[in-house]
Scaffold this motif. Sequence first.
Motif, short mmCIF file in Angstrom:
data_model
loop_
_atom_site.label_atom_id
_atom_site.label_comp_id
_atom_site.label_asym_id
_atom_site.label_seq_id
_atom_site.Cartn_x
_atom_site.Cartn_y
_atom_site.Cartn_z
N ARG A 35 60.99 26.55 51.06
CA ARG A 35 59.92 27.28 50.13
C ARG A 35 60.39 27.67 48.75
NH1 ARG A 35 55.36 30.06 51.04
NH2 ARG A 35 55.20 29.29 53.44
N ASN A 36 59.67 27.27 48.02
CA ASN A 36 60.05 27.63 46.60
C ASN A 36 59.05 28.65 46.16
OD1 ASN A 36 61.00 28.22 43.73
ND2 ASN A 36 59.97 25.83 43.04
N PRO A 37 59.21 29.92 45.99
CA PRO A 37 58.23 31.07 46.01
C PRO A 37 57.95 31.03 44.05
CG PRO A 37 60.21 32.10 46.59
CD PRO A 37 60.27 30.75 46.86
N LEU A 38 59.06 30.58 43.39
CA LEU A 38 58.98 30.52 42.02
C LEU A 38 57.83 29.76 41.76
CD1 LEU A 38 62.48 30.55 40.65
CD2 LEU A 38 60.91 32.56 40.79
N CYS A 39 57.54 28.69 42.40
CA CYS A 39 56.46 27.56 42.03
C CYS A 39 55.38 27.58 43.06
CB CYS A 39 57.19 26.35 41.55
SG CYS A 39 56.18 24.93 41.15
N GLY A 40 55.74 28.03 44.04
CA GLY A 40 54.75 28.05 45.31
C GLY A 40 54.72 26.50 46.13
N ASP A 41 55.91 25.90 45.91
CA ASP A 41 56.09 24.44 46.62
C ASP A 41 56.55 25.02 48.06
OD1 ASP A 41 56.15 23.40 44.03
OD2 ASP A 41 58.18 23.90 43.74
N THR A 42 56.25 24.16 48.88
CA THR A 42 56.67 24.09 50.38
C THR A 42 56.83 22.78 50.82
OG1 THR A 42 54.51 23.94 51.42
CG2 THR A 42 55.36 26.02 51.02
N GLY A 63 52.97 20.98 46.59
CA GLY A 63 53.68 21.58 45.52
C GLY A 63 53.32 20.71 44.34
N CYS A 64 54.28 21.25 43.19
CA CYS A 64 53.97 20.50 41.88
C CYS A 64 54.70 19.05 41.95
CB CYS A 64 54.92 21.26 40.90
SG CYS A 64 56.61 21.38 41.14
N ALA A 65 54.36 18.40 41.11
CA ALA A 65 54.71 17.08 41.02
C ALA A 65 56.40 16.68 41.00
CB ALA A 65 54.20 16.30 39.71
N ILE A 66 57.18 17.65 40.50
CA ILE A 66 58.38 17.43 40.64
C ILE A 66 58.96 17.64 42.19
CG2 ILE A 66 60.60 18.37 39.94
CD1 ILE A 66 59.62 17.11 37.59
N SER A 67 58.41 18.57 42.83
CA SER A 67 58.73 18.83 44.22
C SER A 67 58.33 17.66 45.06
CB SER A 67 58.33 20.22 44.68
OG SER A 67 57.15 20.24 44.82
N LYS A 68 57.28 17.33 44.81
CA LYS A 68 57.00 16.21 45.67
C LYS A 68 57.66 14.68 45.56
CE LYS A 68 52.18 16.05 47.02
NZ LYS A 68 50.96 15.76 47.35
N VAL A 120 64.32 26.82 36.10
CA VAL A 120 63.15 27.17 37.04
C VAL A 120 62.99 25.69 37.84
CG1 VAL A 120 60.72 27.82 37.06
CG2 VAL A 120 62.23 28.96 35.55
N ARG A 121 62.79 24.59 37.19
CA ARG A 121 62.56 23.31 37.78
C ARG A 121 63.62 22.74 38.74
NH1 ARG A 121 57.25 22.78 38.22
NH2 ARG A 121 56.31 22.71 36.26
N VAL A 122 64.59 23.21 38.62
CA VAL A 122 65.99 22.66 39.36
C VAL A 122 65.41 23.29 40.77
CG1 VAL A 122 68.41 23.17 39.99
CG2 VAL A 122 67.36 22.99 37.38
N LYS A 123 65.05 24.24 41.09
CA LYS A 123 64.40 24.88 42.41
C LYS A 123 63.40 23.75 42.95
CE LYS A 123 66.16 29.09 42.24
NZ LYS A 123 67.41 29.41 43.05
N CYS A 124 62.43 23.35 42.01
CA CYS A 124 61.35 22.62 42.55
C CYS A 124 62.03 21.11 43.10
CB CYS A 124 60.51 22.12 41.36
SG CYS A 124 59.52 23.58 40.68
N ALA A 125 62.87 20.72 42.34
CA ALA A 125 63.64 19.43 42.45
C ALA A 125 64.69 19.26 43.72
CB ALA A 125 64.25 18.92 41.07
ZN ZN Z 1 57.42 23.26 41.70
#
Ligand code: ZN
Length: 149
Positions: A35-42, A63-68, A120-125
């Motif tokens: 889970r990435n609470p900064l962006c809401g990605d799970t 989640g966002c495009a980057i996380s997926k 911030v995007r590093v967490k998503c990726a």
């Molecule tokens: Zn994200």
Amino acid sequence: MADLTELYQSIILDHNRRPRNYGELPDADRRAEGRNPLCGDTVAVYVKLDGDRIAAVRFTGQGCAISKASASLMTAAVSGHSVSDADALFEKVHDMMLGKASGDDLGSLRALQGVSRFPVRVKCASLAWHALRNALHAEAAQAPVAQTE
Ligand code: ZN
């Protein structure tokens, strides 16, 4: 350089739109969530091992495009490889995302290099990659593996 950026963006968009290996894996013997609470990605990552080999890997999540896209690229990259190969790849990809390595030898995974400019995007990726590592190295009690003798 502009062409390369466009290529990487198109890889991200493609994997976001048509994620590879998306869905639960009913016979998975490992599973981990992130889970990435900064962006809401799970993300949830499912792994089926065949000895030391990743026989199948799938993911679900929102989640966002980057996380997926990163999760999709991750599953495509490690499927069929050994656990130690996946560990080595994790380190390389992680270093690339943090801007510590070029990622020159990482093929389409280089599409994730752009996040190194956006902390911030590093967490998503990296979300799905951390979940993969947790799944592969979870305590046996938490993620039992059928042993065949
Ligand atoms: Zn994200």
